[in-house]
Design a protein around this motif. Structure first.
Motif, PDB file in Angstrom:
ATOM      1  N   TYR A 253     -11.504 -20.332  -6.040  1.00 34.35           N
ATOM      2  CA  TYR A 253     -12.566 -20.596  -7.281  1.00 34.35           C
ATOM      3  C   TYR A 253     -11.871 -19.813  -8.479  1.00 34.35           C
ATOM      4  N   LEU A 254     -10.731 -18.994  -8.317  1.00 31.35           N
ATOM      5  CA  LEU A 254     -10.240 -18.698  -9.637  1.00 31.35           C
ATOM      6  C   LEU A 254      -9.875 -19.815 -10.498  1.00 31.35           C
ATOM      7  N   PHE A 255      -9.441 -20.996 -10.027  1.00 32.05           N
ATOM      8  CA  PHE A 255      -8.825 -22.113 -10.703  1.00 32.05           C
ATOM      9  C   PHE A 255     -10.178 -23.092 -10.731  1.00 32.05           C
ATOM     10  N   SER A 256     -11.421 -22.791 -10.447  1.00 33.25           N
ATOM     11  CA  SER A 256     -12.345 -23.940 -10.582  1.00 33.25           C
ATOM     12  C   SER A 256     -13.149 -23.654 -11.982  1.00 33.25           C
ATOM     13  N   GLN A 257     -14.422 -24.156 -12.127  1.00 40.78           N
ATOM     14  CA  GLN A 257     -15.027 -24.050 -13.184  1.00 40.78           C
ATOM     15  C   GLN A 257     -16.209 -22.936 -12.931  1.00 40.78           C
ATOM     16  N   GLU A 258     -16.248 -22.443 -11.601  1.00 38.81           N
ATOM     17  CA  GLU A 258     -17.252 -21.445 -11.329  1.00 38.81           C
ATOM     18  C   GLU A 258     -16.981 -20.159 -11.959  1.00 38.81           C
ATOM     19  N   SER A 259     -18.059 -19.193 -11.937  1.00 37.45           N
ATOM     20  CA  SER A 259     -18.016 -18.087 -12.487  1.00 37.45           C
ATOM     21  C   SER A 259     -17.118 -17.154 -11.406  1.00 37.45           C
ATOM     22  N   VAL A 260     -16.489 -16.231 -11.825  1.00 38.17           N
ATOM     23  CA  VAL A 260     -15.800 -15.288 -11.071  1.00 38.17           C
ATOM     24  C   VAL A 260     -16.442 -14.003 -10.912  1.00 38.17           C
ATOM     25  N   PRO A 261     -16.768 -13.304  -9.617  1.00 40.07           N
ATOM     26  CA  PRO A 261     -17.920 -11.964  -9.515  1.00 40.07           C
ATOM     27  C   PRO A 261     -16.814 -10.800  -9.844  1.00 40.07           C
ATOM     28  N   PHE A 262     -17.225  -9.622 -10.198  1.00 46.13           N
ATOM     29  CA  PHE A 262     -16.300  -8.735 -10.493  1.00 46.13           C
ATOM     30  C   PHE A 262     -15.395  -8.232  -9.325  1.00 46.13           C
ATOM     31  N   HIS A 263     -14.308  -7.571  -9.916  1.00 50.74           N
ATOM     32  CA  HIS A 263     -13.165  -7.455  -8.684  1.00 50.74           C
ATOM     33  C   HIS A 263     -11.993  -6.595  -9.277  1.00 50.74           C
ATOM     34  N   TRP A 264     -11.050  -6.172  -8.717  1.00 51.59           N
ATOM     35  CA  TRP A 264      -9.763  -5.359  -9.240  1.00 51.59           C
ATOM     36  C   TRP A 264      -8.901  -6.609  -8.514  1.00 51.59           C
ATOM     37  N   ASP A 265      -7.751  -6.390  -9.259  1.00 57.74           N
ATOM     38  CA  ASP A 265      -6.459  -7.332  -8.969  1.00 57.74           C
ATOM     39  C   ASP A 265      -5.800  -6.489  -7.838  1.00 57.74           C
ATOM     40  N   GLY A 266      -5.161  -7.227  -7.137  1.00 59.27           N
ATOM     41  CA  GLY A 266      -4.205  -6.731  -6.162  1.00 59.27           C
ATOM     42  C   GLY A 266      -4.662  -6.097  -4.693  1.00 59.27           C
ATOM     43  N   ALA A 267      -6.134  -6.340  -4.803  1.00 58.18           N
ATOM     44  CA  ALA A 267      -6.638  -5.495  -3.523  1.00 58.18           C
ATOM     45  C   ALA A 267      -6.130  -5.832  -2.189  1.00 58.18           C
ATOM     46  N   PHE A 268      -5.592  -7.007  -1.991  1.00 61.57           N
ATOM     47  CA  PHE A 268      -5.420  -7.538  -0.806  1.00 61.57           C
ATOM     48  C   PHE A 268      -3.818  -7.800  -0.666  1.00 61.57           C
ATOM     49  N   TYR A 269      -3.200  -7.125  -1.732  1.00 63.51           N
ATOM     50  CA  TYR A 269      -1.649  -7.265  -1.831  1.00 63.51           C
ATOM     51  C   TYR A 269      -1.136  -5.861  -2.090  1.00 63.51           C
ATOM     52  N   ARG A 270      -0.851  -5.678  -3.557  1.00 65.45           N
ATOM     53  CA  ARG A 270      -0.574  -4.393  -4.129  1.00 65.45           C
ATOM     54  C   ARG A 270      -1.058  -4.426  -5.353  1.00 65.45           C
ATOM     55  N   GLU A 271      -1.684  -3.042  -5.753  1.00 65.83           N
ATOM     56  CA  GLU A 271      -2.468  -2.919  -6.981  1.00 65.83           C
ATOM     57  C   GLU A 271      -1.708  -2.638  -7.871  1.00 65.83           C
ATOM     58  N   PRO A 272      -1.514  -3.396  -9.076  1.00 66.49           N
ATOM     59  CA  PRO A 272      -1.062  -2.984 -10.467  1.00 66.49           C
ATOM     60  C   PRO A 272      -1.696  -1.709 -11.116  1.00 66.49           C
ATOM     61  N   LEU A 273      -1.097  -1.166 -11.936  1.00 68.02           N
ATOM     62  CA  LEU A 273      -1.741  -0.392 -12.931  1.00 68.02           C
ATOM     63  C   LEU A 273      -2.425  -0.815 -13.956  1.00 68.02           C
ATOM     64  N   LYS A 274      -1.762  -1.878 -14.634  1.00 65.28           N
ATOM     65  CA  LYS A 274      -2.315  -2.514 -15.750  1.00 65.28           C
ATOM     66  C   LYS A 274      -2.120  -4.055 -15.637  1.00 65.28           C
ATOM     67  N   LEU A 275      -3.012  -4.960 -16.404  1.00 65.46           N
ATOM     68  CA  LEU A 275      -2.995  -6.172 -16.469  1.00 65.46           C
ATOM     69  C   LEU A 275      -2.839  -6.720 -17.747  1.00 65.46           C
ATOM     70  N   LEU A 276      -1.982  -7.614 -17.973  1.00 59.68           N
ATOM     71  CA  LEU A 276      -1.803  -8.105 -19.193  1.00 59.68           C
ATOM     72  C   LEU A 276      -2.155  -9.717 -19.267  1.00 59.68           C
ATOM     73  N   PHE A 277      -2.982  -9.986 -20.220  1.00 63.81           N
ATOM     74  CA  PHE A 277      -3.503 -11.537 -20.348  1.00 63.81           C
ATOM     75  C   PHE A 277      -3.067 -11.964 -21.677  1.00 63.81           C
ATOM     76  N   TYR A 278      -2.553 -13.206 -21.660  1.00 57.57           N
ATOM     77  CA  TYR A 278      -1.927 -14.019 -23.016  1.00 57.57           C
ATOM     78  C   TYR A 278      -2.782 -15.290 -22.996  1.00 57.57           C
ATOM     79  N   CYS A 279      -3.561 -15.592 -23.841  1.00 55.76           N
ATOM     80  CA  CYS A 279      -4.342 -16.930 -24.107  1.00 55.76           C
ATOM     81  C   CYS A 279      -3.436 -17.933 -24.748  1.00 55.76           C
ATOM     82  N   THR A 280      -3.151 -18.929 -23.949  1.00 56.67           N
ATOM     83  CA  THR A 280      -2.445 -20.145 -24.567  1.00 56.67           C
ATOM     84  C   THR A 280      -3.098 -21.102 -24.874  1.00 56.67           C
TER      85      THR A 280
END
Length: 225
Positions: A55-82
């Motif tokens: 769903y992350l790559f679909s048109q759908e809305s994405v419910p609230f979550h934190w990144d890395g929950a199923f793997y390794r949790e990062p301290l910060k997230l960087l987003f850059y819009c192209t």
């Protein structure tokens, strides 16, 4: 300590994004120890896909979550819009430190007795089953944060949720979800080309509005350890 930073930078190369991300890492040693790496490297490009399996790559809305929950949790997230064509796909950031402080003593006490179990199949870059305490401590500031995420009801890689705790736990969880969307705790970002957003992956949980007509919405993300 940067909890949320929003700025505009045009034409930033991948090399510059990596340089910035490395400066924000709290780790020492190799690049692999400072930035979360996937099989494709440290930069993930998020964009609409017609044949999306997640769903992350679909048109759908994405419910609230934190990144890395199923793997390794990062301290910060960087987003850059192209790329972005305006309305649609706005990213939502909810401040869980503030939500915690807004609770009564009895609500805080109940929160401390709640654990959440999330499970999803690994169809993209993450998956598995985890159980986490709702109330946690920020690894750097030591402030209290809430590891609250929503279940994902979709045909594309759904995420199930089980709530463990006293009988009042479900009602409290529902009230916390409502607070995620309350204006006093929420930052809503409408993407424009060149936008750079850095957020704390512990203080904030994030989600996304549906893309609607903004199918060009594309950004690069780096998860900083």
């Amino acid at each position: 300590r940067i909890s949320m930073h929003i700025s505009k930078l045009q034409g930033v190369s991948d090399e510059k994004l990596l340089e910035l991300a490395l400066q924000l890492s709290s780790q020492t040693g190799s690049v692999e120890n400072k930035l979360l790496h996937w099989e494709f490297g440290p930069i993930m490009t998020m964009y609409f896909q017609n044949d999306a399996k997640n769903y992350l790559f679909s048109q759908e809305s994405v419910p609230f979550h934190w990144d890395g929950a199923f793997y390794r949790e990062p301290l910060k997230l960087l987003f850059y819009c192209t790329e972005s064509s305006g309305t649609g796909g706005e990213t939502l950031f909810a401040n869980t430190e503030l939500i915690w402080k807004s609770l009564s003593k009895s609500e805080q006490s109940l929160c401390c007795k709640i654990n959440l179990t999330f499970e999803t199949k690994k169809l993209a870059h993450y998956g598995g089953k985890i159980t986490v305490p709702l109330v946690q401590q920020h690894p750097k500031s030591k402030n209290i944060i809430l590891r609250i995420a929503e279940k994902v009801e979709t045909s594309l890689n759904p995420v199930t949720l089980e709530i463990h705790g006293p009988k009042e736990s479900f009602d409290l969880y529902q009230s916390l979800v409502e607070k995620l969307y309350a204006k006093e705790f929420l930052t809503e970002h409408q993407w424009e080309k060149g936008d750079l957003v850095i957020c704390d992956n512990y203080t904030y949980v994030h989600g996304r509005k549906s893309l609607k007509g903004n199918l060009k919405r594309t950004f690069k993300t780096i998860q900083i350890l």
